[in-house]
Design a protein around this motif. Structure first.
Motif, PDB file in Angstrom:
ATOM      1  N   LEU A  62      13.137 -17.429 -39.372  1.00  0.00           N
ATOM      2  CA  LEU A  62      13.058 -18.369 -40.492  1.00  0.00           C
ATOM      3  C   LEU A  62      13.680 -19.715 -40.129  1.00  0.00           C
ATOM      4  N   GLN A  63      14.751 -19.719 -39.340  1.00  0.00           N
ATOM      5  CA  GLN A  63      15.378 -20.970 -38.939  1.00  0.00           C
ATOM      6  C   GLN A  63      14.466 -21.780 -38.029  1.00  0.00           C
ATOM      7  N   TRP A  94      18.945  -9.794 -38.462  1.00  0.00           N
ATOM      8  CA  TRP A  94      19.292 -11.093 -37.939  1.00  0.00           C
ATOM      9  C   TRP A  94      18.103 -11.745 -37.243  1.00  0.00           C
ATOM     10  N   ASN A  95      17.259 -10.905 -36.785  1.00  0.00           N
ATOM     11  CA  ASN A  95      16.086 -11.391 -36.074  1.00  0.00           C
ATOM     12  C   ASN A  95      15.182 -12.199 -37.010  1.00  0.00           C
ATOM     13  N   GLN A  96      15.033 -11.711 -38.241  1.00  0.00           N
ATOM     14  CA  GLN A  96      14.189 -12.423 -39.209  1.00  0.00           C
ATOM     15  C   GLN A  96      14.818 -13.745 -39.635  1.00  0.00           C
TER      16      GLN A  96
END
Length: 107
Positions: free
Chosen positions: A7-8, A1-3
Motif C-alpha cells: 500500500l505504501q 506487514w507485506n500488504q
C-alpha cells in the motif's frame, strides 16, 4: 506487514488519497472562512438608526434641517479663541484657564 508495504508503494494511496483529502478538506475550510465573511457583512448592515439616517440620502435632508434648527439659535458672532496646549505643555493648566474664561464670559 507485506500488504502495508504494498500500500505504501501504491501510487493511488501515496498521492491520490492525500490529494482527495486536501480538496475535500479545503472545501469545508473555505466554506467556514467565507461564512465568517458573510456574517461580518450582516453585522455591518445592522446600523444604529441615527447612523443609518446619515448614510441614507433620503433621510439626510431631515438631519440637516434638525442641525440647522440647533445652530439657528446660537450666537456665533460672540466667541473667544483659546489656544490649545502644545504637546510639551501641561494640558490641565490650559483646561483650567479655558474654564475660567468661559465662566467669565457667561456672567
Amino acid at each position: 506487514w507485506n500488504q502495508v508495504r504494498k500500500l505504501q508503494k501504491n501510487w493511488t494511496v501515496k498521492y491520490g488519497i492525500p490529494m482527495l483529502l486536501l480538496v475535500v478538506g479545503g472545501s469545508f475550510g473555505l466554506r467556514e472562512f467565507t461564512q465568517i465573511r458573510y456574517d461580518a457583512q450582516k453585522i455591518k448592515k445592522k446600523l444604529d438608526p441615527t447612523l443609518e439616517a446619515r448614510v441614507n440620502t433620503k433621510k439626510q435632508l431631515a438631519i440637516l434641517q434638525d442641525e440647522y434648527e440647533k445652530l439657528k439659535d446660537l450666537d456665533l458672532d460672540v466667541w473667544k479663541n483659546i489656544r490649545g496646549p502644545r504637546p510639551w505643555e501641561d494640558s490641565k493648566e490650559y483646561q483650567e484657564d479655558a474654564s475660567i474664561h468661559t465662566s467669565l464670559d457667561v456672567q
